[in-house]
Scaffold this active site. Structure first.
Site, mmCIF file in Angstrom:
data_model
loop_
_atom_site.group_PDB
_atom_site.id
_atom_site.type_symbol
_atom_site.label_atom_id
_atom_site.label_comp_id
_atom_site.label_asym_id
_atom_site.label_seq_id
_atom_site.Cartn_x
_atom_site.Cartn_y
_atom_site.Cartn_z
ATOM 1 C CG ASP A 21 2.930 -6.560 1.716
ATOM 2 O OD1 ASP A 21 3.831 -6.885 0.917
ATOM 3 O OD2 ASP A 21 1.829 -7.140 1.761
ATOM 4 N NE ARG B 65 -1.920 -12.862 4.174
ATOM 5 C CZ ARG B 65 -2.012 -13.869 3.321
ATOM 6 N NH1 ARG B 65 -3.146 -14.561 3.226
ATOM 7 N NH2 ARG B 65 -0.997 -14.198 2.554
ATOM 8 N NE ARG C 209 -7.926 -9.021 1.045
ATOM 9 C CZ ARG C 209 -7.722 -9.809 -0.001
ATOM 10 N NH1 ARG C 209 -8.348 -9.554 -1.141
ATOM 11 N NH2 ARG C 209 -6.910 -10.852 0.074
ATOM 12 C CE1 TYR D 239 4.493 -12.484 -3.892
ATOM 13 C CE2 TYR D 239 5.806 -12.951 -1.933
ATOM 14 C CZ TYR D 239 4.593 -12.975 -2.596
ATOM 15 O OH TYR D 239 3.474 -13.481 -1.974
ATOM 16 N NE ARG E 186 -6.372 -2.127 0.162
ATOM 17 C CZ ARG E 186 -6.205 -1.602 -1.050
ATOM 18 N NH1 ARG E 186 -6.621 -0.376 -1.304
ATOM 19 N NH2 ARG E 186 -5.614 -2.278 -2.008
#
Length: 356
Positions: A81, A32, A36, A158, A45
């Protein structure tokens, strides 16, 4: 797309480490790493939806390059993703602020598998391939580029849970209540993943990583039946398809997060991957003894350790390299970097790795 079409690679430390060659410095990248914790990511974003970024090659490329432009990293990983696969198979996936990924219509029982489709990967996920090709050119050979996907069991989790879970109880219950249907679903996902990973290599990915982010929910029995089986198949089929297309093989990294030491040891002997990624719970010396000298290991500092002082982060990084040894080792965190990680700590981590 052939390698002749791309700029010559200038930093091959990670590829050398995977082959077991000597390295000038231990290669390091961060899961990652485009995310962020970077102000430039947060700014972009604000203007774009998460999956809009994933599906727009120019934006995905821009974000992929952000950490490479800022830090002395030895590898890049395409911004995407793992849940683009369930999307392509017909499920809605939303990225909700403060919640994370949500699948509002999960597979609550096997009858719902009829809603799934087998996508044409080149068409429905072609935006990932375009992002990879664009990024390879924009990198100008600075570092290699990793393509990736989620492992079948993780994606199944998921798809059944409808999002993240601290127990994966519904997904795990399928393995006991509906074993045949579970294998059918895992096989469907595997078939899509193979084509998806091959497409990424055709587009310019120089390495592949398969993330089993939910490995910690499986004991040794379940791991062997519902995770390892499909990892082996992915490895064999990707290699077979690349060979049939006369495309050179690329190194494959597996990250069975949270798997037991026994499962990792079995994985190293049977799965055929070039690199095994490790989470922060695994002792470097213990795992090296278990898997032997001919597997490259990757990992495994606790992402929370980056909240230490800069000096302690640097010292921990140095110790990690000494514990793993410089032979067949790629430095990384034991999972993805956290959103509010201090930039100075990231710099200290990379400096510590490269100083040994």
């Amino acid at each position: 797309m052939t390698e002749q079409n791309f700029p010559r690679l200038k930093n091959d430390q990670i590829l050398r480490a995977i082959k077991g060659d000597d390295v000038d410095k231990v290669p390091v990248w961060i899961m990652r790493q485009a995310g962020r914790y970077l102000e430039e990511f947060r700014e972009l974003r604000k203007k774009h939806d998460f999956f809009e970024i994933c599906q727009t090659p120019e934006l995905a490329c821009e974000i992929t390059l952000q950490p490479i432009n800022r830090f002395d990293l030895d590898c890049s990983i395409i911004f995407s993703d793992i849940l683009v696969i369930p999307q392509a198979m017909g499920l809605t996936v939303e990225m909700r602020p403060g919640v994370g990924p949500v699948l509002p219509q999960p597979l609550t029982d096997p009858s719902h598998m009829s809603r799934l489709k087998m996508p044409n990967v080149e068409v429905e996920l072609g935006y990932v391939g375009k992002a990879i090709t664009l990024t390879r050119h924009k990198l100008e050979g600075k570092v290699p580029l990793i393509g990736f996907a989620g492992a079948p069991w993780t994606l199944m989790g998921y798809m059944i849970q409808g999002g993240g879970s601290s127990t994966m109880a519904q997904a795990r219950s399928w393995l006991y209540k509906y074993p045949n249907e579970s294998h059918k679903l895992l096989q469907m996902i595997t078939d899509v993943l193979v084509d998806y990973l091959v497409m990424q290599v055709k587009s310019g990915a120089q390495l592949l990583q398969v993330f089993e982010s939910h490995g910690n929910f499986l004991n040794d029995e379940l791991f062997k039946k519902y995770s390892l089986k499909y990892f082996i198949q992915i490895n064999k089929e990707v290699k077979r398809k690349l060979s049939s297309l006369n495309i050179p093989q690329v190194p494959m990294i597996a990250f069975p997060k949270g798997a037991t030491l026994n499962s990792i040891e079995i994985f190293a002997k049977e799965a055929g991957y070039d690199v095994i990624g490790l989470d922060w719970t695994v002792d470097p010396k213990d795992i090296r003894e278990r898997v032997g000298p001919n597997i490259t290991l990757q990992g495994n500092m606790d992402p929370c350790a980056l909240y230490s002082s800069e000096e302690e982060v640097r010292q921990r990084a140095e110790k990690m390299v000494r514990d793993f040894g410089k032979h067949r080792y790629i430095a990384n965190l034991g999972h993805g970097i956290l959103p509010d990680t201090p930039i100075k700590s990231v710099e200290a981590f990379i400096e510590g790795i490269h100083s040994v």
